[in-house]
Design a protein around this motif. Structure first.
Motif, short mmCIF file in Angstrom:
data_model
loop_
_atom_site.label_atom_id
_atom_site.label_comp_id
_atom_site.label_asym_id
_atom_site.label_seq_id
_atom_site.Cartn_x
_atom_site.Cartn_y
_atom_site.Cartn_z
N SER A 2 35.64 48.60 36.94
CA SER A 2 35.23 47.33 37.52
C SER A 2 33.74 47.07 37.34
N THR A 3 32.93 48.12 37.12
CA THR A 3 31.49 47.95 36.97
C THR A 3 31.10 47.67 35.52
N ILE A 4 32.03 47.80 34.62
CA ILE A 4 31.74 47.57 33.20
C ILE A 4 31.81 46.08 32.89
N THR A 5 30.81 45.57 32.19
CA THR A 5 30.81 44.16 31.79
C THR A 5 30.72 44.05 30.28
N MET A 73 21.03 42.39 20.31
CA MET A 73 21.81 41.53 21.19
C MET A 73 21.98 42.11 22.59
N GLY A 74 21.43 43.30 22.81
CA GLY A 74 21.51 43.90 24.14
C GLY A 74 22.88 44.45 24.48
N ALA A 133 22.19 42.86 34.28
CA ALA A 133 21.36 42.23 35.32
C ALA A 133 20.46 41.17 34.69
N GLY A 134 20.45 40.01 35.29
CA GLY A 134 19.59 38.93 34.80
C GLY A 134 20.27 38.03 33.79
N ALA A 136 23.07 35.32 32.38
CA ALA A 136 23.81 34.20 32.96
C ALA A 136 25.25 34.64 33.23
N SER A 137 25.87 34.07 34.24
CA SER A 137 27.21 34.48 34.64
C SER A 137 28.24 34.30 33.53
N TYR A 138 28.06 33.25 32.69
CA TYR A 138 29.04 33.02 31.62
C TYR A 138 28.89 34.03 30.49
N ASP A 139 27.78 34.77 30.46
CA ASP A 139 27.58 35.80 29.44
C ASP A 139 28.16 37.14 29.86
N VAL A 140 28.54 37.28 31.10
CA VAL A 140 29.01 38.56 31.63
C VAL A 140 30.52 38.47 31.88
N LEU A 141 31.27 39.19 31.07
CA LEU A 141 32.72 39.17 31.19
C LEU A 141 33.22 40.49 31.80
N THR A 142 34.27 40.39 32.57
CA THR A 142 34.88 41.58 33.14
C THR A 142 36.23 41.82 32.48
N GLU A 143 36.89 42.88 32.90
CA GLU A 143 38.19 43.20 32.31
C GLU A 143 39.15 42.03 32.50
N ARG A 144 39.85 41.69 31.44
CA ARG A 144 40.75 40.54 31.46
C ARG A 144 42.10 40.96 32.06
N LEU A 145 42.42 40.40 33.22
CA LEU A 145 43.67 40.69 33.91
C LEU A 145 44.57 39.47 33.85
N PRO A 146 45.87 39.64 33.59
CA PRO A 146 46.77 38.50 33.41
C PRO A 146 46.73 37.48 34.54
N HIS A 147 46.69 37.95 35.78
CA HIS A 147 46.74 37.01 36.90
C HIS A 147 45.42 36.28 37.12
N ASN A 148 44.35 36.74 36.43
CA ASN A 148 43.05 36.08 36.57
C ASN A 148 42.83 35.00 35.51
N ASP A 149 43.67 34.97 34.49
CA ASP A 149 43.50 33.98 33.42
C ASP A 149 44.03 32.63 33.90
#
Length: 237
Positions: A2-5, A73-74, A133-134, A136-149
């Motif tokens: 969950s901490t991996i982006t 690209m960081g 950290a720092g 933008a929110s749209y640049d940080v993706l988390t694990e893709r879960l079916p119910h979150n799509d």
């Protein structure tokens, strides 16, 4: 996990473009050295050409956690745990698969849970942010879960067929444009003027970029004929 982006696809594409330019420069430099030194051994010539390619990708990925493009690209390449670097064998396999599949490999970034391309899946690697950290929110993706799509996608076959139809149409358009701007002498005898050579290169590049754009749009359900739809509240359950 969950901490991996994870980075957006565009950031990975930019890294690949940077690495491609650096690889071309490195290979061209090696060829110049081969010519200047007068190397005659076929094996030595091959090694001098292959070595910079190996250094710029699998070796750098193993030693530093990423290519020059990745670092600019960081982002970085790690094992599935998001902590340790992959070994040289995995990095080499990853590089070979990426070279074989090309841009097609990156389509899977849009669909896999951990935003992995084909070469990531084969090498059991992931690409993550070095320091989210720092950003933008749209640049940080988390694990893709079916119910979150929030979207429902057409079947894989439908998206593939729609995308292939766009490929054919786009290729025909570029081919017609090439025929208009190219003389018959250039087409029949490959005797082209400088302007025709430049135009041909530009159209070839446009074809490659267009196919890549169509592929990404098609697989993510953004082309007419195979568009994704928003889930309704009842479908989200």
């Amino acid at each position: 996990m969950s901490t991996i982006t994870y980075p957006r696809l565009i950031k990975r594409v930019r890294a690949v473009l940077i690495d491609s330019i650096l690889t071309i420069v490195a290979v061209a430099t090696s060829l110049s050295i081969v010519s200047a030194v007068g190397v005659s051994s076929g094996i030595a010539k091959i090694m001098l050409i292959v070595l910079p390619i190996l250094i710029l990708d699998p070796i750098l990925v193993t030693v530093t956690g990423g290519t020059i493009g990745h670092h600019m690209m960081g982002i970085r390449v790690t094992r599935i745990d998001g902590l340790s670097r992959i070994n040289l064998v995995a990095a080499s396999v990853r590089f070979i698969v990426k070279a074989l599949f090309g841009w097609f490999s990156f389509i899977f970034v849009l669909t896999t849970a951990r935003h992995q391309a084909i070469h990531d899946l084969v090498a059991h690697s992931i690409v993550i942010h070095k320091n989210p950290a720092g950003l933008a929110s749209y640049d940080v993706l988390t694990e893709r879960l079916p119910h979150n799509d929030p979207y429902i996608y057409p079947s894989a076959w439908r998206r593939f067929l729609i995308t292939a139809a766009y490929w054919v149409l786009y290729t025909i358009i570029i081919s017609v444009r090439a025929a208009i701007f190219t003389s018959q002498t250039c087409l029949d005898h490959q005797s082209c003027s400088e302007s025709e050579a430049i135009t041909s290169f530009a159209l070839s590049l446009l074809l490659l970029l267009g196919i890549g754009w169509i592929t990404v749009r098609g697989w993510s359900g953004k082309l007419y004929g195979g568009r994704r739809k928003l889930r309704t509240p009842s479908q989200a359950d």
